[in-house]
Design an enzyme around this catalytic site. Structure first.
Site, PDB file in Angstrom:
ATOM      1  N   ASP A 652       0.705  -0.974   0.093  1.00 15.85           N
ATOM      2  CA  ASP A 652      -0.180  -0.041   0.172  1.00 15.85           C
ATOM      3  C   ASP A 652       0.712   1.221   0.070  1.00 15.85           C
ATOM      4  OD1 ASP A 652      -2.557   1.466   0.561  1.00 15.85           O
ATOM      5  OD2 ASP A 652      -1.370   1.973   2.350  1.00 15.85           O
ATOM      6  N   GLU A 677       1.308  -0.423  -4.957  1.00 15.07           N
ATOM      7  CA  GLU A 677       0.215   0.884  -5.492  1.00 15.07           C
ATOM      8  C   GLU A 677       1.398   2.298  -5.726  1.00 15.07           C
ATOM      9  OE1 GLU A 677      -3.511   3.036  -3.560  1.00 15.07           O
ATOM     10  OE2 GLU A 677      -1.923   2.500  -2.218  1.00 15.07           O
ATOM     11  N   ASP A 759     -10.246   2.227  -3.762  1.00 15.63           N
ATOM     12  CA  ASP A 759     -10.215   3.900  -3.671  1.00 15.63           C
ATOM     13  C   ASP A 759     -10.754   4.648  -4.832  1.00 15.63           C
ATOM     14  OD1 ASP A 759      -8.506   4.297  -1.231  1.00 15.63           O
ATOM     15  OD2 ASP A 759      -6.771   3.529  -2.389  1.00 15.63           O
TER      16      ASP A 759
END
Length: 872
Positions: A652, A677, A759
């Protein structure tokens, strides 16, 4: 007739005549060989030394290429160089022809031959650049205006990229046939110097023809960067840093340079010891040129679809067989079998000489495809220079070898030993054929074979599905995967409200049956925020998603159904449990990892070092420069991997800390697969999303490189482009090189493609994919290279129709063996239509335009709203 058709015909006339003349150079060179041996009485080593030294001007081709790209004369930068080069050749050969024999010395002859080859080099550089320019697929504009790629333009560009090199190859071969055929006759009937006169007049004719052609009439693509020499040198340097180009050139040069050729020795052996007639030697070279001509035709008709690596490897093996055949010839084996020496020389000797050039055709086509616009002259000149230098080195090594085995003008007893060594050296490059760029692979496999990729990949500014697709495997995370992953993001932003571990447990059979190989789960650790992205106690697996017992039960069931579990690794930041320095919650007293303020970066309220990435504001960011922090994180990751049961990792907010630490963590914990990410904004202008997103995908590429290529990354570039393309801008889905425009186009095996996640979509909806185009999006990513990831909401919450259509696409992907490195050919990229062939087994289209693939071997596999997929 259109202007483009007229330009194409003029190009073929110019190049056909030009390459014919260059092939005809064998005519005076055959005369030069006999002149040196009969008139000047040189020995074998001196003959080979002079032959190779005369090629030294060829080594400077990159300089001529840069000049041709950058320096214009009367608004032209190809025609003047061809004309000047032809004039130099005419002057040098005519000068030799008119010199009296008593005035011709080895030094004078060498100087004229150097001058001739300087002219030939200039001509070849300019001609090669025109081939590259004319054969290049039409580039799209870099602006946001819609470029179009139609099937006709695609086929024509594909045709020109393969057919034009084949055409000029055959023109050169035809010149070689006539040159060698007539050369032997002219030498026998008249004299060696007669060949110099004839070729000098032919070169003069080429000069006169060329100066009467206006470059503008050729309709060559405009040079996108007609800048100065310094800029062109910089561009050439940048292009040569592309591993798919640099390693391929290194192999083609090495495959020649390491072979000590004994051509001069063989010429002496045949003409002096065996007394083979000059006309017969010339005719033997004709057979070699005929072989080259047939090779060009065969390549154009049947072989250009074969990956260059396989074709070039086969040629290298054939070369070795022919060298062994020469050895048997010298030992008298064929003579003892009743085959006269003259017959062998006639049919086989010339073919071996030309075999060394056979691999240049597929290699030139390969370089033409890879060459970025504006660098054609420079790159092709560098390639030809590297090959020329390799031949010179090969010739010099041959001189050394001949001396080593004791060959002289009167003693050939060591010749067989020399040929045995030559045959062995031909085989050496075969162990390095992975260096050759292969369009059926992805770049990482090739680079990993070299071991230098980490340094070079970050320099990338370009790339294909660079590469043996169906069986290739990639080392990510220290273990092997095969590029056939299909991932399900198995949660959304609201999943913590729904007893999630138990919910997923019931869906595992369907997830497995649907064809998913991995399921990405939310962060497993206890967190201040229920979604899991503000972790506190990393070792506590009791979270808002469920208990530790429920999680482990889920992981056991996933293992039973052979679905890999991907853990969401949130280690950029960690919420403290106790106030510390500055009154902030930057201590972790009472937790399983009781860090103090030194574990927190100084820019987010701790006593550690400054952050090595971007800050995640509002919470303490972890200082990964601290050895104790990294040691603890590695211990936790190993625990997740080896004890808890996770197999894959998703990192992340990977932009928050240096990728070098991701490399360290993956290397220590050894997940089966990792993805990061790296989400930042695409490039926009006043009218919307820019067409050219190279800088955006380059940043993702740089991050992957910095992980030591151990991690993949989410392809945010493809997402950003695709969700604009489906709105009637499908031209966006083809970059200027004719490849996919995202990370998928440059490094597909490291690109995790997706439409939405927790997201961008879900209830957060920060950057959602257009909902009424969702199946067009999945038709694209599930049929293309890369590693596709399906979002939970789309698969389970948007109805059974969407669910079933996605399952059907996954099944087609599996049955047609489409994987992360499958090849792709974009056929259409227009406003309302995109079509492509993937892996040569699957064809797809999206958009509302009516379209289907040509040919009866395509069968419709599935279709839906604005998409269709066919298979063979």
């Amino acid at each position: 007739m259109s202007s483009s058709d007229g330009g194409s015909r003029r190009i073929r006339w110019l190049l056909g005549f030009g390459f014919f003349v260059q092939g005809f150079r064998g005519f005076p060179w055959l005369g030069a060989n006999f002149f040196l041996t009969d008139e000047l009485r040189v020995n074998p080593s001196v003959l080979q030394l002079l032959q190779n030294s005369a090629n030294l001007p060829m080594v400077a081709k990159p300089i001529y290429g840069v000049l041709s790209d950058a320096v214009y004369f009367f608004g032209q930068h190809r025609i003047p160089y061809i004309a000047f080069g032809a004039l130099l050749q005419a002057i040098s050969w005519l000068a030799i022809a008119f010199l009296s024999r008593s005035n011709v010395s080895i030094l004078a002859l060498s100087l004229y031959l150097l001058l001739s080859n300087l002219g030939a080099s200039l001509v070849e550089v300019a001609n090669d650049a025109i081939v590259a320019e004319a054969g290049k697929q039409k580039s799209h504009s870099s602006s946001s205006s819609p470029p179009q790629l139609s099937s006709s333009s695609s086929s024509s560009s594909s045709s020109s990229s393969g057919e034009l090199p084949s055409f000029v190859w055959m023109a050169s071969s035809l010149g070689g046939i006539l040159g060698n055929l007539l050369g032997g006759i002219a030498i026998k009937t008249f004299s060696s110097q007669s060949t110099f006169l004839v070729f000098g007049l032919l070169a003069l004719l080429q000069f006169l023809v060329t100066i009467n052609i206006k470059e503008k009439s050729l309709n060559l693509p405009a040079n996108p960067s007609p800048a100065g020499i310094r800029n062109h040198l910089s561009d050439l340097s940048r292009v040569l840093r592309k591993p798919e180009i640099s390693y391929s050139i290194a192999w083609i040069a090495l495959s020649t340079a390491v072979v000590p050729v004994l051509t001069g020795t063989m010429f002496f052996y045949q003409t002096k010891l065996l007394k083979i007639d000059a006309s017969l030697v010339g005719i033997s070279k004709v057979f070699g040129q005929i072989a080259m001509l047939l090779w060009g035709a065969a390549y154009n008709r049947w072989l250009k679809a074969i990956p260059p690596r396989k074709l070039i490897t086969a040629i290298q093996v054939t070369m070795g067989v022919f060298v062994v055949s020469d050895l048997l010839f010298v030992k008298g084996v064929y003579r003892n079998l009743g085959v006269p020496d003259s017959v062998y020389v006639l049919f086989f000797s010339g073919i071996l000489e030309t075999l060394f050039y056979f691999k240049n055709l597929p290699f030139t086509v390969l370089m033409t495809r890879l060459c970025p616009p504006g660098c054609e002259g420079s790159l092709m000149a560098f390639v030809m220079s590297a090959i020329a230098l390799a031949f010179i080195v090969s010739g010099y090594l041959g001189i050394v070898l001949a001396s080593f085995v004791g060959v002289t003008a009167g003693d050939f007893s060591g010749f067989t030993s020399g040929l045995a060594i030559e045959a062995t050296c031909v085989a050496i490059p075969l162990v390095l054929t992975s260096w050759i760029y292969d369009e059926t692979e992805t770049k990482d496999r090739m680079f990993e074979a070299f071991g230098f990729a980490e340094t070079l990949c970050s320099k990338m500014g370009y790339y294909n599905n660079v590469f043996d697709g169906c069986n290739d495997q990639t080392d990510i995370g220290g273990v092997v995967r095969d590029g056939r992953e299909v991932i399900l993001q198995a949660y959304n932003w609201e999943s913590h409200k729904h007893d999630w571990w138990r919910n997923l447990d019931g869906k595992v059979p369907d997830i497995a049956k649907s064809g998913f190989t991995s399921a990405w789960l939310p962060p497993p650790s206890q967190s201040l925020a229920p979604e899991g992205y503000l972790p506190q106690d990393l070792y506590s697996l009791n979270s808002a998603y469920g208990s530790e017992h429920q999680l482990k039960s889920l992981l056991r069931k996933m293992k039973q159904y052979k679905v890999r579990a991907m853990a969401d690794i949130v280690i950029n930041h960690r919420v403290g449990t106790t106030r510390g320095h500055g009154g902030m919650y930057n201590r972790y007293d009472g937790s399983s990892l009781p860090w103090d303020e030194h574990a927190v970066t100084s820019c987010t309220g701790g006593l550690g070092s400054r952050s090595t990435g971007e800050n995640f504001n509002g919470v303490p960011n972890v200082d990964h420069t601290q050895h104790f922090v990294r040691k603890d994180i590695i211990g936790w990751l190993r625990w997740l991997r080896n004890t808890v049961g996770f197999q894959d990792f998703r990192f992340d907010f990977a932009r928050g800390y240096s990728a070098q630490y991701v490399k360290e963590y993956i290397g220590a914990a050894k997940p089966l697969f990792s993805v990061g990410e790296c989400w930042d904004s695409c490039k926009y202008n006043g009218h919307g999303l820019d067409y050219n997103q190279d800088s955006h995908r380059q940043r993702i590429i740089n991050w992957i490189d910095a992980t030591g290529q151990l991690s993949a990354a989410f392809d945010f570039t493809t997402k950003g482009i695709l969700q604009e393309a489906v709105k009637g801008q499908f031209w966006r889905l083809c970059d200027p090189q004719g490849k996919p425009p995202g990370v998928m186009g440059w490094w597909p095996s490291r690109a995790v493609t997706f439409l939405d996640n927790h997201d961008t979509g879900s209830t957060q909806a920060h950057w959602p994919f257009p909902s009424h185009h969702i199946m067009e999006g999945y038709a694209y990513i599930l049929t293309h290279p890369g590693i596709p990831c399906v979002f939970y909401d789309h698969f389970y919450d948007w109805g059974s129709s969407i669910h079933d259509q996605i399952v059907k696409l996954i099944d087609i992907r599996r049955r047609q063996d489409i994987h992360s490195r499958s090849t792709i050919r974009v056929l259409e990229a227009q406003s309302n239509l995109y079509a492509a062939i993937v892996g040569e087994k699957l064809c797809m289209k999206v958009g509302d335009a009516s379209w289907c693939p040509s040919g009866r071997d395509w069968t419709l596999a599935t279709s839906g709203h604005r998409y269709a997929v066919w298979h063979k």
